[in-house]
Design an enzyme around this catalytic site. Structure first.
Site, mmCIF file in Angstrom:
data_model
loop_
_atom_site.group_PDB
_atom_site.id
_atom_site.type_symbol
_atom_site.label_atom_id
_atom_site.label_comp_id
_atom_site.label_asym_id
_atom_site.label_seq_id
_atom_site.Cartn_x
_atom_site.Cartn_y
_atom_site.Cartn_z
ATOM 1 N N LYS A 52 0.832 -1.211 0.000
ATOM 2 C CA LYS A 52 0.000 0.000 0.000
ATOM 3 C C LYS A 52 0.862 1.255 0.000
ATOM 4 O O LYS A 52 0.563 2.231 -0.673
ATOM 5 C CB LYS A 52 -0.942 -0.021 1.219
ATOM 6 C CG LYS A 52 -2.067 -1.043 1.074
ATOM 7 C CD LYS A 52 -2.748 -1.361 2.395
ATOM 8 C CE LYS A 52 -3.764 -2.493 2.204
ATOM 9 N NZ LYS A 52 -4.304 -3.012 3.457
ATOM 10 N N GLN A 96 -5.124 -1.846 9.640
ATOM 11 C CA GLN A 96 -4.750 -3.135 9.057
ATOM 12 C C GLN A 96 -5.266 -4.267 9.950
ATOM 13 O O GLN A 96 -4.899 -4.356 11.120
ATOM 14 C CB GLN A 96 -3.229 -3.221 8.894
ATOM 15 C CG GLN A 96 -2.750 -4.491 8.211
ATOM 16 C CD GLN A 96 -3.256 -4.633 6.790
ATOM 17 O OE1 GLN A 96 -3.243 -3.688 6.016
ATOM 18 N NE2 GLN A 96 -3.714 -5.814 6.434
ATOM 19 N N ASP A 119 -11.647 2.339 3.956
ATOM 20 C CA ASP A 119 -11.863 0.888 3.866
ATOM 21 C C ASP A 119 -13.350 0.543 3.850
ATOM 22 O O ASP A 119 -13.727 -0.602 3.597
ATOM 23 C CB ASP A 119 -11.185 0.178 5.044
ATOM 24 C CG ASP A 119 -9.940 -0.586 4.625
ATOM 25 O OD1 ASP A 119 -9.785 -0.856 3.424
ATOM 26 O OD2 ASP A 119 -9.123 -0.917 5.504
#
Length: 285
Positions: A52, A96, A119
């Site tokens: 990322k 994460q 997200d």
């Protein structure tokens, strides 16, 4: 049988986002910013975060990773998120997953400001997705929809079988398909006779994390198969949830692993972060 090339499409989206970031900088004087919270030393999580970071660098984004030890307190994570919620240089905040067992993942995701939830896991964005309103959509299912659109695979009226009911992939995938007027079935670990459901499907979308879960006799001739799974085989290879070699000849379309859905996830993360930056720029006017 046509292979859906997620790698090529992800590159195309990344180039578009990169030019969007340049345009954004010329209008606002700053670049889109993404912050990642990484707790612990899980090798897979570290690898994803590294990918990322590289994608952000290629797109011309500002990015920062907050690395935290396994035993960090929940309050310390929350304080860091609240600090990033207030930071005008951060447009997207990514937690994460998975988090260590002593951390309440739901609570942590709820602390992220909904306009920085790139997200798409905050209940606010989940609610907007299920009611068909604009918001942030989880990157993997959003990437699947982009891949289907790129190859002109229309889901309207089609029987779609989603295998796996996670909050990250299965449920949002089903919502996106439903919003696009598909007929949707969701199968999961308690589904009785999975084969009966997959055989009736025009499009099978599987993200269960089980190697070779979908076998050749579970797929009807001419179905499209989207393999969202990513697993490490005993010999070290990355493989999906579909017995690819046996299933592929029966399909009209299929995604490879790697190189199918995986690259699309990161491309959509960049796209969501640029979208968030534009929202914040409008709010500041």
């Amino acid at each position: 049988m046509q292979i859906l090339d997620g790698k090529a499409l992800a590159q195309k989206i990344e180039e578009k986002v990169s030019s969007g970031a340049k345009e954004f900088k010329s209008l606002t004087g700053r670049v889109p910013g993404l912050a990642v919270i990484l707790v612990g030393h899980d090798p897979a999580s570290q690898a994803y975060v590294g990918m990322k970071k590289k994608a952000c660098d290629r797109a011309g984004f500002y990015s920062v990773t907050h690395e935290m030890p396994d035993d960090i307190s929940q309050d310390a994570i929350i304080k860091t998120i609240e600090m990033m919620n207030q930071n005008p240089n951060i447009d997207g905040i990514l937690i994460q997953l998975p988090l260590p067992s002593h951390i309440d993942t739901t609570k942590i995701l709820e602390v992220v400001a909904p306009t920085k939830d790139v997200d798409g896991f905050h209940p606010y964005n989940v609610g907007r997705l299920t009611t068909g309103l604009d918001g942030f959509v989880p990157c993997t299912p959003l990437g699947v929809m982009e891949l289907l659109a790129e190859y002109n695979i229309d889901v309207k009226g089609k029987n779609c079988c989603v295998v796996g009911a996670s909050n990250i992939v299965g449920k949002p995938m089903a919502s996106l398909l439903l919003n696009a007027n598909a007929t949707v079935e969701i199968c999961h670990i308690f589904t009785d006779d999975l084969k009966k459901h997959t055989l009736a499907a025009d499009i099978i979308l599987v993200g269960a994390g089980v190697i070779n879960l979908i076998k050749e006799d579970m797929v009807k001739e001419g179905a499209a198969v989207i393999d969202i799974g990513i697993n490490r085989a005993p010999d070290g290879r990355l493989v999906g949830d579909v017995d690819y070699d046996a299933v592929a000849p029966k399909t009209s379309y299929i995604t490879p692993v790697p190189g199918g859905v995986g690259p699309m996830t990161i491309a959509m993360l960049l796209s969501n972060t640029l979208k968030a930056a534009k929202i914040h720029a409008e709010e500041e006017k």
